[in-house]
Every structure is written in C-alpha cells, then in structure tokens.
Design an enzyme around this catalytic site. Structure first.
Site, PDB file in Angstrom:
ATOM      1  N   CYS A  10       4.250  -2.868   7.171  1.00 39.88           N
ATOM      2  CA  CYS A  10       5.698  -2.695   7.318  1.00 39.88           C
ATOM      3  C   CYS A  10       5.971  -2.309   8.770  1.00 39.88           C
ATOM      4  CB  CYS A  10       6.242  -1.675   6.321  1.00 39.88           C
ATOM      5  SG  CYS A  10       5.562  -0.013   6.495  1.00 39.88           S
ATOM      6  N   ASN A  13       4.724   2.087   8.839  1.00 39.22           N
ATOM      7  CA  ASN A  13       3.540   2.492   8.049  1.00 39.22           C
ATOM      8  C   ASN A  13       3.688   3.922   7.503  1.00 39.22           C
ATOM      9  OD1 ASN A  13      -0.079   2.830   8.535  1.00 39.22           O
ATOM     10  ND2 ASN A  13       0.998   2.024   6.776  1.00 39.22           N
ATOM     11  N   CYS A  15       6.549   4.388   5.001  1.00 40.85           N
ATOM     12  CA  CYS A  15       7.343   4.270   3.764  1.00 40.85           C
ATOM     13  C   CYS A  15       6.797   3.162   2.855  1.00 40.85           C
ATOM     14  CB  CYS A  15       8.814   4.001   4.072  1.00 40.85           C
ATOM     15  SG  CYS A  15       9.611   5.299   5.051  1.00 40.85           S
ATOM     16  N   ARG A  16       7.058   1.912   3.215  1.00 37.69           N
ATOM     17  CA  ARG A  16       6.750   0.807   2.295  1.00 37.69           C
ATOM     18  C   ARG A  16       5.273   0.472   2.193  1.00 37.69           C
ATOM     19  NH1 ARG A  16      10.732  -3.217   5.187  1.00 37.69           N
ATOM     20  NH2 ARG A  16      10.026  -1.853   6.891  1.00 37.69           N
ATOM     21  N   SER A  17       4.604   0.264   3.344  1.00 38.20           N
ATOM     22  CA  SER A  17       3.215  -0.204   3.230  1.00 38.20           C
ATOM     23  C   SER A  17       2.260   0.855   2.684  1.00 38.20           C
ATOM     24  CB  SER A  17       2.709  -0.820   4.541  1.00 38.20           C
ATOM     25  OG  SER A  17       2.722   0.098   5.601  1.00 38.20           O
ATOM     26  N   ASP A 127      13.804  -2.020   3.920  1.00 37.30           N
ATOM     27  CA  ASP A 127      13.458  -0.767   4.576  1.00 37.30           C
ATOM     28  C   ASP A 127      14.287   0.389   3.983  1.00 37.30           C
ATOM     29  OD1 ASP A 127      12.976   1.263   6.315  1.00 37.30           O
ATOM     30  OD2 ASP A 127      13.379   0.097   8.133  1.00 37.30           O
TER      31      ASP A 127
HETATM   32  P1  4NP Z   1       8.575   1.639   6.895  1.00 40.62           P
HETATM   33  O1  4NP Z   1       9.945   2.428   7.170  1.00 40.62           O
HETATM   34  O2  4NP Z   1       8.558   0.462   7.846  1.00 40.62           O
HETATM   35  O3  4NP Z   1       8.686   1.216   5.473  1.00 40.62           O
HETATM   36  O4  4NP Z   1       7.455   2.624   7.151  1.00 40.62           O
HETATM   37  C1  4NP Z   1      10.355   2.833   8.434  1.00 40.62           C
HETATM   38  C2  4NP Z   1       9.806   3.962   8.999  1.00 40.62           C
HETATM   39  C3  4NP Z   1      10.247   4.388  10.239  1.00 40.62           C
HETATM   40  C4  4NP Z   1      11.241   3.695  10.898  1.00 40.62           C
HETATM   41  C5  4NP Z   1      11.790   2.561  10.319  1.00 40.62           C
HETATM   42  C6  4NP Z   1      11.337   2.138   9.084  1.00 40.62           C
HETATM   43  N1  4NP Z   1      11.719   4.156  12.149  1.00 40.62           N
HETATM   44  O5  4NP Z   1      12.690   3.577  12.665  1.00 40.62           O
HETATM   45  O6  4NP Z   1      11.163   5.122  12.703  1.00 40.62           O
END
Ligand code: 4NP
Length: 160
Positions: A10, A13, A15-17, A127
């Site tokens: 993602c 790294n 939240c989703r992955s 996201d």
């Molecule tokens: P992820 O979510 O891609 O599912 O881990 C996010 C985590 C952090 C950010 C964006 C999405 N950020 O903008 O810091």
C-alpha cells in the site's frame, strides 16, 4: 510441496498492507500451509519506515483476533521483485508507484488484491488513513474476502 511468496503493498505500510499480511498469514496457518506460503508487506512511500501499524488498524484487527503489533513498516525496493512471486497492491496509485521501482521483468508480478475477491466487490482497497474507524473495518472485510480468493488461486502452484 512447492513454495510461493506474496508481498502486499500500500502507500504507507501502516494500514492496508499490514492488515492484508495478518489476514493472509492466518488463512495460510489455518490451511496448514505455514512454510509453504511466505507473506510480507511493504509501502511505496518512506514516511513511516520502522513504525508499527496505525493504532486504528491494530485495534480493528485485534477485535477480529489479528495481532499487528509486531509488524514494522518498510519501503518496497527493486529487489523485492526478485524475492516475491506476487506483488499485490491495494489501489491504482500503488500500481503506478510500483511500476516506477519495478524492473521491466517484474511487471507481471503486480496484481490488485481485489482481483481475487468475489465478483461484485469494489475494485480497490480504499485508503482509510484520513477517514474514520469504519474504514478500517471495511479494509478488514475486503482483505478477508480477497485473501481467501488469493489463497485459493495459489493452491495449484503449491502442489503443481
Ligand atoms: P496505508 O495508509 O497506505 O494503507 O498504510 C496510509 C498511511 C499513511 C499515509 C497515507 C495512507 N500518509 O499519508 O502518511
């Protein structure tokens, strides 16, 4: 038995992955395939390297029995396309970012996680970072549906 390796990807790294990693690992363990399916995750961005998953992801996961606390964020690198059989992205932006780090020979390893979900599910795992807690439950629902399909898709490779 043969082996197969999967890296979920993602943006951050956190939240989703990592959620997909925990869900897939449990499915693999429950199927008695520990050691035959390697599971990892990474982000396309570098902002959260070394951090544990977002507390909201940890909390939502723990309510379903997933322990994300020990995972640590890392950034995807070109070498991952040699290490893993499949690089499984959450959304189209992840795929675009992966294309910029991926050696030409690794492009066909990149897939969208939701390709493996039953028909009718949304095409991407959105996201949840800037939204509310409900988004993290949706991520879990999507990961549980799609990872079950992914494991089913991998099974022929494990015995073949
Ligand atoms: P992820 O979510 O891609 O599912 O881990 C996010 C985590 C952090 C950010 C964006 C999405 N950020 O903008 O810091």
């Amino acid at each position: 038995m043969k082996k197969v390796s999967v890296c979920f990807v993602c943006l951050g790294n956190i939240c989703r992955s990592p959620t997909a990693e925990a869900v897939m690992r449990r499915l693999v363990d429950e199927a008695g395939l520990t050691g035959s399916v390697d599971v990892d995750s990474a982000g396309t961005g570098d902002w959260h390297i070394g951090e544990a998953p977002d507390e909201r992801a940890q909390r939502a996961g723990s309510l379903r029995g997933y322990d994300l606390a020990r995972l640590r964020a890392r950034q995807i690198e070109a070498a991952d396309f040699g290490r893993f059989d499949l690089i499984v992205a959450m959304d189209d932006a992840n795929v675009t970012a992966l294309h910029s780090v991926c050696p030409a020979s690794g492009r066909d390893k990149i897939r969208l996680l939701m390709e493996f979900a039953p028909q009718g599910e949304s095409r991407v795992v959105a996201d949840p970072y800037f939204g509310g807690d409900a988004g993290f439950d949706t991520v879990l629902d999507q990961c549980e549906a799609a990872c079950a399909g992914l494991l089913a898709a991998l099974r022929p490779q494990l015995v073949g």
